[in-house]
Design a protein around this motif. Structure first.
Motif, short mmCIF file in Angstrom:
data_model
loop_
_atom_site.label_atom_id
_atom_site.label_comp_id
_atom_site.label_asym_id
_atom_site.label_seq_id
_atom_site.Cartn_x
_atom_site.Cartn_y
_atom_site.Cartn_z
N ALA A 1 0.75 -1.17 -0.08
CA ALA A 1 0.15 0.16 0.01
C ALA A 1 0.86 1.39 0.12
O ALA A 1 0.70 2.28 -0.74
N GLN A 2 2.02 1.22 0.89
CA GLN A 2 2.79 2.52 0.94
C GLN A 2 3.58 2.90 -0.36
O GLN A 2 3.86 3.89 -0.79
N LEU A 3 3.88 1.53 -1.12
CA LEU A 3 4.47 1.60 -2.50
C LEU A 3 3.69 1.63 -3.78
O LEU A 3 3.89 1.85 -4.71
N PHE A 4 2.23 1.86 -3.65
CA PHE A 4 1.29 1.70 -4.49
C PHE A 4 1.49 0.72 -5.47
O PHE A 4 1.60 0.74 -6.72
N LEU A 5 1.69 -0.55 -4.84
CA LEU A 5 2.03 -1.73 -5.65
C LEU A 5 0.80 -2.87 -5.18
O LEU A 5 0.27 -2.65 -4.13
N SER A 6 0.69 -3.53 -6.24
CA SER A 6 -0.13 -4.73 -5.98
C SER A 6 0.66 -5.80 -4.97
O SER A 6 1.81 -5.68 -4.99
N THR A 7 -0.03 -6.83 -4.80
CA THR A 7 0.37 -8.03 -3.65
C THR A 7 1.31 -8.25 -4.42
O THR A 7 2.47 -8.76 -4.24
N SER A 8 1.10 -8.89 -5.96
CA SER A 8 2.17 -9.31 -6.68
C SER A 8 3.23 -8.61 -7.00
O SER A 8 4.46 -9.06 -7.10
N GLY A 9 3.05 -7.26 -7.22
CA GLY A 9 4.23 -6.21 -7.25
C GLY A 9 5.11 -6.22 -6.12
O GLY A 9 6.28 -6.14 -6.16
N VAL A 10 4.52 -6.19 -4.77
CA VAL A 10 5.36 -6.37 -3.57
C VAL A 10 6.01 -7.31 -3.33
O VAL A 10 7.26 -7.37 -3.07
N THR A 11 5.61 -8.55 -3.85
CA THR A 11 6.14 -9.97 -3.63
C THR A 11 7.42 -9.98 -4.74
O THR A 11 8.49 -10.47 -4.20
N ARG A 12 7.33 -9.42 -5.88
CA ARG A 12 8.50 -9.24 -6.79
C ARG A 12 9.69 -8.62 -6.28
O ARG A 12 10.73 -8.69 -6.22
N VAL A 13 9.29 -7.19 -5.59
CA VAL A 13 10.28 -6.24 -5.12
C VAL A 13 11.14 -7.19 -3.89
O VAL A 13 12.20 -7.22 -3.73
N VAL A 14 10.02 -7.43 -3.05
CA VAL A 14 10.59 -8.12 -1.79
C VAL A 14 11.41 -9.49 -2.12
O VAL A 14 12.62 -9.84 -1.48
N ASP A 15 11.05 -10.37 -3.22
CA ASP A 15 12.08 -11.50 -3.67
C ASP A 15 13.29 -10.92 -4.26
O ASP A 15 14.26 -11.68 -3.73
N ARG A 16 13.35 -9.82 -5.01
CA ARG A 16 14.61 -9.42 -5.51
C ARG A 16 15.40 -8.80 -4.27
O ARG A 16 16.74 -9.18 -4.24
N LEU A 17 14.73 -8.11 -3.28
CA LEU A 17 15.69 -7.59 -2.23
C LEU A 17 16.03 -8.96 -1.24
O LEU A 17 17.09 -8.73 -0.79
#
Length: 163
Positions: A63-79
């Motif tokens: 929500a804070q990054l204006f991402l979908s749940t799948s979008g934040v999953t990809r970011v967190v996967d990368r990090l």
């Protein structure tokens, strides 16, 4: 349609706001890239470091990054692949997972932060007097709270500005 509609001052102000945002991101991105971070990666790490315990529920981070749940999953996967964050299950709710900043994530932020702050000073804050900057921060919070009322949830107190 009346041609004057395209000269509406509301279009001008939002256009200027978007251009300023895009231009500022373009000026800040090279420093982040030198640290191996995209602006989105950097934003996620900063939100975690400014959150209690260096952690946020994945849904709150999305929500804070204006991402979908799948979008934040990809970011967190990368990090997570870079050992910058880890996932933790919530002890209170089996359905919730937290993204948690790691020691390496904190170190990466520390490594880039001085240059990032120099960039912010050069391309943004130095353009304003302390009073103008105070008013701008107030105005941006008003706008942010109107368009994204949950964004302030789990965030750090407002930063102080140096004169």
């Amino acid at each position: 349609m009346d041609a004057d509609v395209f000269d509406d001052p509301r279009l001008t102000v939002t256009g200027l706001f978007f251009e300023a945002h895009e231009g500022l991101i373009a000026k800040l991105a090279p420093t982040m890239a030198k640290a191996g971070l995209s602006p989105l990666d950097f934003g996620a790490l900063m939100r975690l470091t400014r959150s209690p315990g260096g952690r946020l529920r994945m849904t709150d981070l999305a929500a804070q990054l204006f991402l979908s749940t799948s979008g934040v999953t990809r970011v967190v996967d990368r990090l997570q692949r870079g050992d910058l964050v880890r996932r933790e299950s919530s002890p209170d709710d089996r359905r919730s997972t937290y993204a948690v900043l790691t020691t390496e994530g904190t170190a990466r932020l520390h490594g880039v932060l001085a240059d990032h702050l120099d960039d912010i000073e050069r391309w943004f804050t130095s353009l304003y007097t302390p009073e103008e900057l105070h008013h701008l921060v107030t105005d941006l919070r008003t706008l942010r709270d109107a368009v994204h009322p949950n964004a302030a949830k789990n965030t750090a107190p407002p930063p102080t500005t140096s004169a």
